[in-house]
Design an enzyme around this catalytic site. Sequence first.
Site, short mmCIF file in Angstrom:
data_model
loop_
_atom_site.label_atom_id
_atom_site.label_comp_id
_atom_site.label_asym_id
_atom_site.label_seq_id
_atom_site.Cartn_x
_atom_site.Cartn_y
_atom_site.Cartn_z
N CYS A 2 83.95 -8.11 43.96
CA CYS A 2 84.27 -7.34 44.36
C CYS A 2 83.10 -8.00 45.38
CB CYS A 2 84.10 -5.89 45.47
SG CYS A 2 85.05 -4.71 44.45
N TRP A 84 88.32 -7.26 43.29
CA TRP A 84 88.94 -7.15 42.13
C TRP A 84 88.62 -5.63 41.89
CZ3 TRP A 84 86.90 -6.32 36.85
CH2 TRP A 84 87.74 -6.44 36.53
N GLY A 111 81.00 -2.33 42.40
CA GLY A 111 80.92 -1.64 41.41
C GLY A 111 81.45 -0.42 41.50
N GLU A 487 82.78 -23.47 24.46
CA GLU A 487 82.79 -23.82 25.27
C GLU A 487 83.84 -24.74 26.08
OE1 GLU A 487 81.45 -21.74 27.71
OE2 GLU A 487 81.19 -23.60 30.09
N LYS A 491 86.64 -22.94 28.62
CA LYS A 491 87.03 -23.00 29.49
C LYS A 491 88.37 -23.96 30.02
CE LYS A 491 84.57 -23.54 31.90
NZ LYS A 491 83.46 -22.61 32.25
N HIS A 510 90.69 -22.01 6.38
CA HIS A 510 90.51 -20.72 5.70
C HIS A 510 91.67 -19.06 6.70
CE1 HIS A 510 87.48 -22.02 3.33
NE2 HIS A 510 86.74 -22.25 3.95
N LYS A 612 84.06 -13.85 39.65
CA LYS A 612 82.23 -14.69 39.06
C LYS A 612 81.67 -13.75 38.70
CE LYS A 612 80.19 -18.40 39.74
NZ LYS A 612 80.55 -19.36 38.60
C1 F6R Z 1 83.14 -19.16 32.54
C2 F6R Z 1 82.29 -18.17 33.06
C3 F6R Z 1 81.76 -16.69 32.57
C4 F6R Z 1 80.18 -16.55 32.56
C5 F6R Z 1 80.33 -15.16 32.50
C6 F6R Z 1 78.46 -14.83 32.70
O1 F6R Z 1 83.41 -20.19 33.44
O2 F6R Z 1 82.06 -18.28 34.52
O3 F6R Z 1 81.89 -17.17 31.60
O4 F6R Z 1 79.82 -17.58 32.13
O5 F6R Z 1 80.95 -13.87 33.07
O6 F6R Z 1 78.11 -14.31 33.81
P1 F6R Z 1 76.56 -15.07 34.60
O7 F6R Z 1 76.22 -16.17 33.76
O8 F6R Z 1 76.35 -14.77 35.80
O9 F6R Z 1 75.80 -13.66 33.75
#
Ligand code: F6R
Length: 617
Positions: A2, A84, A111, A487, A491, A510, A612
Amino acid sequence: MCGIIGYTGRKKAAPIILDGLKRLEYRGYDSAGIALLTRREDLGLRREDYGFQVVKQKGRLAALEENPKTAKLEGFTGIGHTRWATHGEPSDINSHPHLGGSNRVAIVHNGIIENYKQLKAKLESKGARFVSQTDSEVIAQLAEHYYSGDLIDALIKTFNALQGSFALGVMCVDNPDIIIAVRKDNPLIIGVSEHGNFIASDVPAVLNHTNKVYYMEDGEIAVINKDEVTFINSDKEVITKPQTTVTWGVDDAEKGGYPHFMLKEITEQPKVLNDTVNITFNEGENKKTIDKIDFLMFNRIVITACGSAYNAGLCGRYVFEKLCRRSVEVELASEFRYKDPIIDEKTLVILVSQSGETADTIAAMREAKARGAATLGIVNVIGSTIAKESALCLFTAAGPEIAVATTKAFSAQLILLYALALKAAANMGRLTEGALLKLEDEIRALPAKAAEILENVDVLQKYSSNCIGYKSVFFIGRNIDYAIAAEGSLKLKEISYIHSEAYAGGELKHGTISLIEDNTLVVTISNNPALHGKIMSNAEQVISRGANVLLLGNCGGARFEDCGNEKITFIKLPCCHELFSPSLSAIALQLFAYYIAANKGLDVDKPRNLAKSVTVE
Ligand code: F6R
């Protein structure tokens, strides 16, 4: 999780709020809404005809912008929200802003209110009628319940009753020029400009108007009108706060001609690596902070983080352990505090987070502090909770990262983890001055090598564009290549919606090898000459079961034919020390995921169900 914004000033509020929401959409994009208030004298209305103008719309911000009612919004003061969903499905009615029962108070909330059910039941027993399924509506209802002419008094009582986390923007019909903001455990900034003042979840929302901001602390209340901002505490005493000038500009938060923020951010990595190396290895704040750390004080090092930041920690562990000969633990922050962690004042807990606001990582930090451990943040957002609360903090010089999937911040996190490992090894007498300088030189060479990958992007772009039909992709590697495989897998799955998993090369057989069949892709990462033969045997094992292999790394034949198998495509990465190879593999894996998702026509910057900054548990 949000985004909230509020504006009061001399300009029309609706376009400013919509523009700010666009820059906060990375925080959530299930629905959006806006509420404006106009002085009734300006409208020539009687008191009883006067109130909030509210437009709320399920879906992306574009849907709200296209709503004909939005064009009719008038006024110079308003609040907006991009959601969100946590409590209640994405719908018009569950969108923010929420109003109290008699429409006197409007709020936007980021929140979670943990005790909303109890509060709701109490208010309903007194006659309140709720219209949404959200936890947030209880804030507006409660504020109205307590309101008897003094909004601040009503809000202080409201905040005291709330359990959970909140960043709030609040307006009241009786004070049409004022917005009140308060936070607990969720980010909030106040922006001051020549034409008016702002509240916002993050700096990019206000950058078009000002680079002068205040970072709010928990429990502080900001009262803003068009000319001034006042901060008070819960006893209504005025507080003086330092103002910060943000050093990056609006261009940094724009796409700059790229089709997606993610591609722009991937492309920025040579500069980001260079900037981070500069402030860490040359003269800079990070260097000063690292110089202060005496690793001999600690008998235990724990890295904790979520998602990609956790994967950075996995890579960092290999570097620490190899250079220091000391075991390092990497813990998921979401699990950390529930496992009764074995930490004390001789433990260094490293918290890795782009946003510095991830709820689980904050909770891990607080748990570590409560148990007496030393805490060290690795954070991108200055002024964030982890930056402020960790005992020491290193900053990634990534600038604003807008795409939901992290790329450049991840790469900068790696640099800082390498730097810490080098310092620890030197501290522990494991590296001679000469060896240390040699490793530092290897790190200083990474930006140019990253640029080399980006200059030759065509090969990866062409290969990835042909991968959109895969239903399942596995990523394998050994040792540190396994860490970066995790990673690569994250991604790919998060932005392309293709199922993927990462495995240690030796582990597939395995169990998971039963999933390999014709038309499975196995991305194989090989940057360690000593392990190249082993990982190639694993590649052969999947090829003989029908898989195609993309071999990425600096080990192996220079040309496709050298691999000796037409089921393997080899894309060579620049040579570098194996410990720092994740920095180069990461860029190739990000491009691989990006081009698949972009070729599938997906909304790369805003993958479904994600946000994000994950400020809820
Ligand atoms: C994946 C991604 C997430 C963040 C995770 C942690 O591309 O961006 O997995 O890495 O949500 O976020 P931060 O780094 O802001 O704590």
